[in-house]
Design a protein around this motif. Structure first.
Motif, PDB file in Angstrom:
ATOM      1  N   LEU A 267       0.570  -2.109  -0.385  1.00 17.57           N
ATOM      2  CA  LEU A 267       1.667  -1.378   0.237  1.00 17.57           C
ATOM      3  C   LEU A 267       1.424  -1.363   1.750  1.00 17.57           C
ATOM      4  N   LEU A 268       2.435  -1.671   2.512  1.00 19.40           N
ATOM      5  CA  LEU A 268       2.336  -1.622   3.965  1.00 19.40           C
ATOM      6  C   LEU A 268       3.589  -0.970   4.524  1.00 19.40           C
ATOM      7  N   SER A 269       3.385  -0.111   5.512  1.00 16.13           N
ATOM      8  CA  SER A 269       4.475   0.684   6.050  1.00 16.13           C
ATOM      9  C   SER A 269       4.568   0.516   7.564  1.00 16.13           C
ATOM     10  N   ALA A 283      -9.841   6.141  -1.628  1.00 11.87           N
ATOM     11  CA  ALA A 283     -10.320   5.899  -2.998  1.00 11.87           C
ATOM     12  C   ALA A 283      -9.785   6.936  -3.990  1.00 11.87           C
ATOM     13  N   SER A 284      -8.678   7.607  -3.639  1.00 12.73           N
ATOM     14  CA  SER A 284      -8.084   8.601  -4.536  1.00 12.73           C
ATOM     15  C   SER A 284      -6.681   8.158  -4.946  1.00 12.73           C
ATOM     16  N   ILE A 298       2.395   5.067 -14.310  1.00 10.57           N
ATOM     17  CA  ILE A 298       1.233   4.186 -14.214  1.00 10.57           C
ATOM     18  C   ILE A 298       0.369   4.673 -13.051  1.00 10.57           C
ATOM     19  N   GLU A 299      -0.854   5.060 -13.340  1.00 18.94           N
ATOM     20  CA  GLU A 299      -1.724   5.579 -12.285  1.00 18.94           C
ATOM     21  C   GLU A 299      -2.196   4.458 -11.369  1.00 18.94           C
ATOM     22  N   ILE A 300      -2.089   4.685 -10.060  1.00 16.90           N
ATOM     23  CA  ILE A 300      -2.625   3.758  -9.068  1.00 16.90           C
ATOM     24  C   ILE A 300      -3.670   4.497  -8.246  1.00 16.90           C
ATOM     25  N   ARG A 301      -4.715   3.773  -7.852  1.00 15.81           N
ATOM     26  CA  ARG A 301      -5.823   4.377  -7.106  1.00 15.81           C
ATOM     27  C   ARG A 301      -6.206   3.468  -5.948  1.00 15.81           C
ATOM     28  N   ASP A 302      -6.449   4.089  -4.811  1.00 12.63           N
ATOM     29  CA  ASP A 302      -6.804   3.338  -3.605  1.00 12.63           C
ATOM     30  C   ASP A 302      -8.143   2.624  -3.798  1.00 12.63           C
ATOM     31  N   ALA A 319       1.157  -3.776  10.460  1.00 15.00           N
ATOM     32  CA  ALA A 319       1.648  -2.581   9.764  1.00 15.00           C
ATOM     33  C   ALA A 319       0.914  -1.341  10.251  1.00 15.00           C
ATOM     34  N   SER A 320       1.618  -0.239  10.285  1.00 17.17           N
ATOM     35  CA  SER A 320       0.994   1.022  10.705  1.00 17.17           C
ATOM     36  C   SER A 320       0.057   1.571   9.640  1.00 17.17           C
ATOM     37  N   ASP A 321       0.394   1.360   8.378  1.00 16.56           N
ATOM     38  CA  ASP A 321      -0.463   1.792   7.265  1.00 16.56           C
ATOM     39  C   ASP A 321      -0.508   0.686   6.227  1.00 16.56           C
ATOM     40  N   VAL A 322      -1.710   0.352   5.739  1.00 19.49           N
ATOM     41  CA  VAL A 322      -1.901  -0.670   4.721  1.00 19.49           C
ATOM     42  C   VAL A 322      -2.896  -0.144   3.688  1.00 19.49           C
ATOM     43  N   LYS A 323      -2.526  -0.263   2.427  1.00 14.37           N
ATOM     44  CA  LYS A 323      -3.433   0.131   1.358  1.00 14.37           C
ATOM     45  C   LYS A 323      -3.294  -0.844   0.191  1.00 14.37           C
ATOM     46  N   VAL A 324      -4.418  -1.145  -0.435  1.00 14.28           N
ATOM     47  CA  VAL A 324      -4.421  -1.905  -1.686  1.00 14.28           C
ATOM     48  C   VAL A 324      -4.791  -0.929  -2.798  1.00 14.28           C
ATOM     49  N   PHE A 325      -3.919  -0.839  -3.793  1.00 12.75           N
ATOM     50  CA  PHE A 325      -4.138   0.073  -4.915  1.00 12.75           C
ATOM     51  C   PHE A 325      -4.442  -0.721  -6.180  1.00 12.75           C
TER      52      PHE A 325
END
Length: 693
Positions: A267-269, A283-284, A298-302, A319-325
């Motif tokens: 996800l990138l914002s 990691a939460s 569906i549970e997703i976790r960082d 991107a201002s925020d990037v996370k892989v879940f």
């Protein structure tokens, strides 16, 4: 002194242990995990309570009804508190709530409690089944006689709810997948192509679009941003997508980070509103964003994937925020099926308790070319409806019942031919009544009851569920046959032929006659008043069922069926005395209960009031001058006028025996005598006299 110190230490330990427990912890969890020292707060996805020994998690407890709501015999599910350790073994089961009549008002709850205690020490992989037998694919536990449907549903509820928890919380219980990513399949795609093909999906919202649902939304964290929400997301396991978004080196690092069959989404914002808040803990599980598939969360976790490394591609760097879940395989997530990304946005003033929330959604799907279909190896848990297994387990009983119903249909269709030989007909009738009592009633547990009608009445307000009625094949087939026959011949086919307690009453009456016990004839005026008593009982039970089914089931004990047929008179003495009293009345008054008390017979009479077929033939002489059938009808369904009251008639066909036999029917006997006299008179007239005339 030493004793006091030890006592103080023990009390402190007990106090500290209790202080760890959540005040909302489920009742009875200590019995399921006696070695545990504390229980955690209830989790929401899935709804479980973690259980600890000191600081080590040792298992989970959960309510079965949070996962499985299979209707039992009462039409309502049974709720149990189930304990599961980290290896998938049952540590215990506690009964929480049920409405099964056989246990509430029959056998008592002890057999049910003894039944669920059998699960302790067994595991999910044992594929527990109810009954006796040997199998390499399952473990059998003892059932409860006369409560087959209830215990099969309870077993299914325990096993399936435990399986649902294990697939989400325990390792090694993942739901079998039917697809797998083609790891060697790769298309050289550009970032623009990913967006054109929607492999990289976009959720964009302007401030006005958000305010359509959240009037108080005012963010303005990024005044230069074109969109309030500018969120992109994609599935990373597919090489053609993951390599473009992450770059080759980060994609290879991701493959090493993920566990077998684990999934990853990015996800990138760039918008004014981010998918992570300022309080987000790496990691939460995120609060603002989630995924669902087929209506299931569906549970997703960082993964905290970029905690040390910087993104290698420009799209992620910009991107201002990037996370892989990550998505665990226990969730049952299927990447080849459509899924939804849900973004939760809040607006308002939390101080004034005026906060509102709204979930904005964007769907995501990928073509089948990225996946291989794989053959699912059964894990031993059948996906077929529960009622199918119940029907298969009673295949022999069903076949015998269907043959007997076919035979009864033939008897009714050819009744006028059969009654011409009274001795043969009576042998057939008594043979069938014996079969009804012993096989349908005592063996196959096919006694219909007013209790069976309550789920039908409840369906008018709670919705119709066919599975509720299919759970007991014998009862279902009988009800279907009786319901159809009601609108053809009336209530008599059931009451006179298929009711086990009715058959028992007829046998009691036959026994009384053999012993020459005096039979009391109730006067017509009193009889007509007493027949309305069963209708009053019926109305009372129906009205009570709408107020409280539990209360209606208690009052349904006016029926002695459960005591005499279901439980074979093995019950507490007041119920046995009541059933014997009603049968005792039948020694002096033929089928006393059927005629004056039975609410089921009253209900069937109402439903079959307008049946079109009048099987029982009458003559013009019936009632005037002949009253033989009126006096012979022991159920008093034939009026003095000769008319048959089909609401009260049990269609024993005795009146047809008299009607169709010239040696028994008085009008026919008179008619035959007149014919014989006429023939005799004609034979005495000389032939010459005939010629002169």
């Amino acid at each position: 002194m030493l004793f006091r110190v030890l006592a103080a230490v023990i009390l402190c330990c007990l106090f500290s242990s209790n202080s760890f427990s959540d005040t909302s912890s489920p009742k009875g969890w200590e019995r399921i995990f006696p070695q545990a020292t504390s229980i955690g707060e209830k989790e929401s996805n899935p709804p479980v309570w973690p259980v600890y020994q000191a600081f080590d998690k040792i298992g989970y407890v959960f309510h079965s009804i949070d996962y499985v709501t299979i209707p039992a015999f009462s039409g309502e599910p049974v709720d149990m508190l189930v304990g599961l350790d980290l290896d998938g073994q049952f540590t215990g089961v506690e009964l929480i709530e049920h409405r099964e009549p056989i246990f509430l008002h029959g056998l008592g709850e002890k057999p049910l409690i003894d039944f669920i205690r059998q699960y302790e020490g067994l595991g999910i992989r044992d594929n527990v089944k109810v009954g006796s037998g040997t199998s390499t694919t399952g473990t059998y536990i003892d059932g409860i006689t006369k409560a087959t449907v209830s215990v099969v549903v309870i077993n299914q509820s325990i096993v399936l709810s435990a399986l649902a928890v294990a697939r989400q919380k325990l390792s090694g219980f993942e739901a079998p997948a039917d697809v797998k990513v083609k790891s060697e399949y790769y298309e050289q795609l550009s970032l623009e192509q990913l967006q054109e093909e929607n492999y990289l999906q976009n959720l964009r919202l302007t401030e006005s679009e958000i305010q359509t649902h959240l009037y108080d939304y005012r963010q303005n964290a990024c005044p230069e941003c074109e969109h309030a929400v500018d969120l992109k997301f994609g599935y990373l396991n597919v090489p053609s997508i993951g390599r473009v978004l992450l770059g080759d080196s980060d994609f290879e690092r991701l493959q090493k980070t993920l566990e077998p069959d684990e999934h990853a989404v990015v996800l990138l914002s760039n918008g004014d509103y981010s998918f992570i808040d300022l309080d987000f803990v790496p990691a939460s599980v995120p609060d603002r964003v989630s995924i669902d598939q087929r209506g299931f969360p569906i549970e997703i976790r960082d993964l905290n994937f970029f905690d040390v490394f910087d993104p290698q591609t420009s799209i992620l760097n910009d991107a201002s925020d990037v996370k892989v879940f990550s998505i665990k395989p226990q969730t049952g997530f299927n990447p080849a099926s459509e899924w939804n990304l849900l973004l939760n946005i809040s607006a308002g003033n939390p101080v004034l308790y005026t906060v509102e929330n709204y979930q904005f959604m964007a769907n995501y799907s990928l073509p089948k070319k990225f996946f291989d279909e794989i053959e699912i190896i059964s894990d031993g848990f059948s996906e077929q409806p529960l009622w199918v297994g119940l029907w298969e387990s009673k295949r022999f009983q069903i076949i015998v019942l269907l043959i007997s119903l076919a035979a009864l249909t033939v008897i009714f269709a050819r009744q006028h031919q059969l009654v011409k030989n009274p001795k043969r007909f009576h042998a057939i009738r008594w043979g069938f009544l014996t079969f009804t009592l012993i096989y349908i009633g005592w063996y196959a547990q096919g006694q219909l009851s007013i209790v069976n009608i309550y789920p039908i009445l409840q369906s008018f307000t709670q919705g119709f569920n066919l599975e509720t009625y299919l759970m007991d094949p014998i009862i279902f087939i009988l009800w279907l046959y009786v319901f159809i026959s009601l609108f053809i011949v009336g209530r008599g086919l059931f009451c006179g032929w298929l009711c086990p307690f009715g058959a028992l009453q007829e046998m009691v009456s036959w026994f009384a006659k053999k012993l020459k016990i005096k039979q009391y004839r109730i006067k017509p005026a009193l009889h007509n008043k007493l027949t309305w008593m069963k209708y009053a009982i019926l109305i009372g039970l129906v009205l009570t069922s709408f107020y409280s089914v539990e209360v209606a089931e208690v009052w349904s004990e006016v029926e002695p069926f459960k005591t005499s047929i279901t439980l074979h008179f093995v019950r507490t003495w007041p119920f046995v005395v009541y059933a014997i009293f009603l049968l005792g009345c039948g020694l002096f008054i033929h089928k006393f209960y059927c005629r004056y008390v039975c609410p089921l017979g009253a209900g069937l009479a109402v439903l079959g009031w307008f049946h079109p077929v009048k099987w029982l033939k009458r003559r013009s002489e019936c009632g005037t001058p002949c009253t033989l059938c009126y006096h012979k009808c022991e159920i008093k369904a034939i009026k003095q006028s000769g008319e048959i009251d089909y609401k009260e008639c049990i269609q024993c066909l005795e009146c047809i025996v008299y009607h169709n036999n010239d040696d028994l029917c008085p009008p026919q006997k008179v008619k035959i005598r007149k014919q014989a006299k006429r023939k005799k008179a004609e034979s005495l007239i000389p032939a010459t006299a005939v010629e002169v005339i």
